[in-house]
Design an enzyme around this catalytic site. Structure first.
Site, PDB file in Angstrom:
ATOM      1  N   LYS A  40       0.817  -1.217   0.000  1.00  0.00           N
ATOM      2  CA  LYS A  40       0.000   0.000   0.000  1.00  0.00           C
ATOM      3  C   LYS A  40       0.849   1.264   0.000  1.00  0.00           C
ATOM      4  CE  LYS A  40      -4.167  -2.053   1.902  1.00  0.00           C
ATOM      5  NZ  LYS A  40      -3.788  -3.423   2.384  1.00  0.00           N
TER       6      LYS A  40
HETATM    7  C1  LIG Z   1      -4.407  -4.519   1.797  1.00  0.00           C
HETATM    8  C2  LIG Z   1      -3.651  -5.793   1.758  1.00  0.00           C
HETATM    9  C3  LIG Z   1      -4.059  -6.862   0.934  1.00  0.00           C
HETATM   10  C4  LIG Z   1      -5.317  -6.819   0.118  1.00  0.00           C
HETATM   11  O1  LIG Z   1      -5.220  -5.897  -0.957  1.00  0.00           O
HETATM   12  P1  LIG Z   1      -6.552  -5.405  -1.717  1.00  0.00           P
HETATM   13  O2  LIG Z   1      -6.075  -4.346  -2.635  1.00  0.00           O
HETATM   14  O3  LIG Z   1      -7.479  -4.901  -0.662  1.00  0.00           O
HETATM   15  O4  LIG Z   1      -7.099  -6.593  -2.435  1.00  0.00           O
HETATM   16  C5  LIG Z   1      -3.264  -8.002   0.892  1.00  0.00           C
HETATM   17  N1  LIG Z   1      -2.143  -8.094   1.640  1.00  0.00           N
HETATM   18  C6  LIG Z   1      -1.723  -7.092   2.445  1.00  0.00           C
HETATM   19  C7  LIG Z   1      -0.501  -7.282   3.257  1.00  0.00           C
HETATM   20  C8  LIG Z   1      -2.456  -5.908   2.531  1.00  0.00           C
HETATM   21  O5  LIG Z   1      -2.034  -4.918   3.343  1.00  0.00           O
END
Ligand SMILES: *Cc1c(COP(=O)(O)O)cnc(C)c1O
Length: 432
Positions: A106
């Site tokens: 993210k």
């Molecule tokens: C947010 C997150 C996900 C899921 O991603 P999406 O875009 O919501 O599908 C998977 N793994 C980690 C470590 C995350 O922080």
């Protein structure tokens, strides 16, 4: 390029305005009015992640005031690598997306969004406050990305006692323009408080608010970049398309891979990996799409019962049969997550976070069925972020990456707050 709503009743909007708005006025999600078509030749001479990102995103930024800054935005947002590393099993790879400041994928989207919003903020305008409810990773990525950005503030709400100790520390360690509340309630309570604030016109007149959740175009578009970078590098050296398995919750990360393939990058099959929250696997196996309440699992950032970007997948593939034929999705129970982490460490010395482990387990299943080709698993977080789950399974400490260690060394503070809207409203109205 203009952007339209998945629900079709919003006038075409420029990129900057769509990023600033978050949700389209008709309640839908913003999508490009037309999909640009690129070929591998269009990336000739682009050899770094920021250079490839700039080439890829130029058509999406065309005609917008932000276009002249795109190069600088990519250079600043993507200042850490996304390496594609071979695994010990032949033709299997991991695409490591956890080398940013908060050790989860993210960071890419949050940093890009922060660079865009800081440029959209006019000098002398009242500060814009980003309110985020987080189950762990989003809040830290957003706080890190917006820390000390002029004209911008962040208010983070997390459910007290329901995030890992390291996640809690990261959420509270910034200070300055970041304010963190630990809410006596669940993630859903936090999200309800945020929604109520965003819909509170009287409050917005005092304190302009915005959100940074996974439906934001400013997070979605940049996430295409690491798939472009990895698939192009692989294509150049191996002459083969790269197939992907993506750990999936709200479908933001996976949908970015879908878009990258749709604009012409050398990506083959895309497989969605979920935890026990199996709304998507059930749909792809033929059941009607049925969102439901989420259940807690070891891969908590994927505990989603109503994946918010599904609406974008439906927009790209309006016909159910075509959609079902274009992807696979599989669910993994907690027991398999545990076994995968333990076994990959014991057999190969490879350590994965619980989210990445869902995709590793699914790729192993595909290989057992004899599925050929070159594959990459998106590694969405560093295992050290989930040490309380991972370390007992691998039987040794997991080294903490430098960026994460630096955050953990800072003091942290979060203000306790009841899950009660008037109290939250009061705090927002009184922000300095
Ligand atoms: C947010 C997150 C996900 C899921 O991603 P999406 O875009 O919501 O599908 C998977 N793994 C980690 C470590 C995350 O922080």
């Amino acid at each position: 390029m203009k952007f339209v709503s998945t629900r079709g009743s919003t006038a075409p909007t420029g990129l900057g305005a769509a990023i600033a708005a978050g949700l389209a006025p008709d309640g839908g999600l913003y999508v490009p009015a037309v999909l640009p078509q690129l070929s591998t030749a269009d990336f000739a001479g682009a050899d770094t992640l920021p250079a490839i990102a700039t080439r890829l995103l130029t058509p999406f930024f065309a005609g917008d005031p932000l276009a002249s800054d795109l190069d600088a935005i990519c250079t600043r947002a993507f200042d850490f690598p996304a390496p594609l590393k071979p695994l010990s099993t032949p033709q299997d790879h991991v695409l490591e997306l956890f080398h940013g400041p908060t050790a989860a994928f993210k960071d890419f989207g949050a940093r890009f969004l922060a660079e865009c919003l800081s440029r959209l903020q006019k000098n002398g305008q009242r500060p814009l406050t980003i309110v985020v409810a987080t189950s762990g990773d989003t809040g830290a990525a957003v706080a890190a990305a917006f820390h000390r950005q002029p004209g911008l503030r962040v208010v983070v709400l997390y459910p007290d006692g329901r995030v890992s100790p390291r996640q809690a520390h990261q959420l509270g360690c910034f200070g300055d323009n970041i304010t963190t509340f630990k809410v006596q309630g669940s993630f859903d309570d936090c999200q309800a408080l945020v929604k109520q604030a965003l819909n509170d016109a009287d409050l917005q007149a005092i304190t302009p608010l915005s959100s940074a959740n996974s439906i934001s175009l400013g997070r979605l578009l940049p996430q295409m970049s690491y798939y472009a970078d990895a698939s192009l590098r692989h294509w150049r050296t191996q002459g083969e398309p790269l197939n992907l398995v993506v750990p999936t919750g709200n479908l933001g990360n996976a949908f970015a891979g879908v878009l990258a393939r749709a604009v012409g990058l050398p990506i083959g099959r895309i497989v969605l990996a979920t935890n026990a929250n199996d709304v998507l696997p059930a749909y792809f196996h033929g059941a009607p799409y049925t969102p439901r309440a989420s259940v807690p699992t070891l891969a908590n950032a994927m505990d989603v019962g109503a994946p918010s970007n599904f609406e974008r997948l439906r927009w790209l593939y309006p016909d159910d049969n075509t959609l079902r034929g274009s992807f696979q999705a599989h669910a993994v129970e907690d027991a398999t997550i545990r076994d995968t982490i333990r076994q990959r460490n014991d057999a190969h010395g490879e350590v994965f976070c619980p989210h990445t482990a869902t995709a590793i387990a699914i790729l192993a299943g595909l290989r057992r069925e004899g599925v050929p080709g070159h594959w990459a698993v998106a590694a969405t977080a560093h295992p050290a972020k989930f040490e309380s789950i991972v370390e007992p399974l691998v039987g040794r400490p997991v080294a903490v990456p430098a960026a994460l260690a630096e955050l953990l060394a800072r003091p942290a503070h979060a203000t306790p707050m009841a899950a009660h809207y008037p109290a939250f409203r009061e705090r927002l109205a009184q922000l300095p």
